[in-house]
Design an enzyme around this catalytic site. Structure first.
Site, PDB file in Angstrom:
ATOM      1  N   TYR A  14       0.805  -1.221   0.000  1.00 37.87           N
ATOM      2  CA  TYR A  14       0.000   0.000   0.000  1.00 37.87           C
ATOM      3  C   TYR A  14       0.844   1.280   0.000  1.00 37.87           C
ATOM      4  O   TYR A  14       0.295   2.382  -0.071  1.00 37.87           O
ATOM      5  CB  TYR A  14      -0.942   0.014   1.206  1.00 37.87           C
ATOM      6  N   HIS A  19      -4.612   6.156  -1.401  1.00 38.82           N
ATOM      7  CA  HIS A  19      -5.306   6.022  -0.114  1.00 38.82           C
ATOM      8  C   HIS A  19      -4.368   6.286   1.070  1.00 38.82           C
ATOM      9  O   HIS A  19      -4.829   6.432   2.193  1.00 38.82           O
ATOM     10  CB  HIS A  19      -5.894   4.614  -0.006  1.00 38.82           C
ATOM     11  N   TYR A  64      -5.853  -0.791   9.354  1.00 34.77           N
ATOM     12  CA  TYR A  64      -6.417  -0.621   8.018  1.00 34.77           C
ATOM     13  C   TYR A  64      -7.452   0.509   8.042  1.00 34.77           C
ATOM     14  O   TYR A  64      -8.073   0.799   9.059  1.00 34.77           O
ATOM     15  CB  TYR A  64      -6.987  -1.921   7.425  1.00 34.77           C
ATOM     16  N   ASN A  66     -10.478   1.199   7.050  1.00 32.29           N
ATOM     17  CA  ASN A  66     -11.879   1.102   7.474  1.00 32.29           C
ATOM     18  C   ASN A  66     -12.061   0.835   8.959  1.00 32.29           C
ATOM     19  O   ASN A  66     -13.182   0.876   9.457  1.00 32.29           O
ATOM     20  CB  ASN A  66     -12.603   0.027   6.658  1.00 32.29           C
TER      21      ASN A  66
END
Length: 194
Positions: A14, A19, A64, A66
């Site tokens: 990531y 994001h 993470y 969420n």
């Protein structure tokens, strides 16, 4: 004490994705204030420093995106912080790439990390600094876009805006929310974005 929270997803796959601009801003902010080396704390990466005689903490949740609220809530409870002592930095695909938007509170606007923090804190009354990443091109799924890396034409803009966002965090601490909004919510002179 004030808490700067940078949102993103942990792990090498990531890194440098759209994001994860919150992580990038948090790292730049920590470097500017000469924060101590980061360590694992509150289910995230944690560093502390000083700005104008005030203790500042920087948190990048590793739960993470969420589930960001889980990490933030642990830090808030430990230090007994009020919502107005928190600034959350995240990506926003509804803002053009290179644009910043600072607000003292508000809805998540579809940003799941912000929504989870609001759910865990029981309020939306915390400051948030959104970093524009632009909309996905036609035919792209949103998830593929936000988890993708910036293209070559965006890299200079993102480098500039994440540095600008880190300094917005400093100004939020020193000057408060309203003067900082007036300064950073305008289009960036470096990027010319609107």
């Amino acid at each position: 004490m004030k808490l700067i929270v940078g949102l993103g997803n942990p792990g090498r796959k990531y890194e440098q994705t759209r994001h994860n601009v919150g992580f990038v801003v948090a790292a730049k902010f920590a470097a500017i204030i000469l924060a101590d080396p980061s360590k694992s704390r509150f289910e995230g990466e944690w560093a502390e420093g000083m700005v104008g005689g005030e203790k500042i903490a920087v948190l990048c949740p590793h739960t993470y995106m969420n589930a960001s609220g889980q990490s933030v809530r642990k830090a808030v409870d430990f230090f007994k912080l009020d919502p107005e002592q928190i600034l959350v930095v995240c990506d926003d695909l509804n803002l053009p790439c290179g644009r910043l938007r600072l607000r003292p509170s508000g809805s998540s606007g579809g940003q799941k990390g912000l929504a989870d923090i609001a759910r865990h804190l029981g309020t939306e009354a915390f400051a948030r600094l959104r970093v524009g990443i632009g909309r996905p091109p036609d035919g792209w799924q949103v998830v593929d876009y936000v988890l993708g890396k910036f293209n070559k034409s965006e890299e200079d803009t993102i480098e500039t805006v994440t540095t600008r966002a880190a300094y917005a965090g400093i100004d939020w601490i020193n000057e408060g929310i309203m003067p900082t909004m007036a300064k950073y919510n305008a289009p960036s002179p470096e990027t010319g974005s609107k």
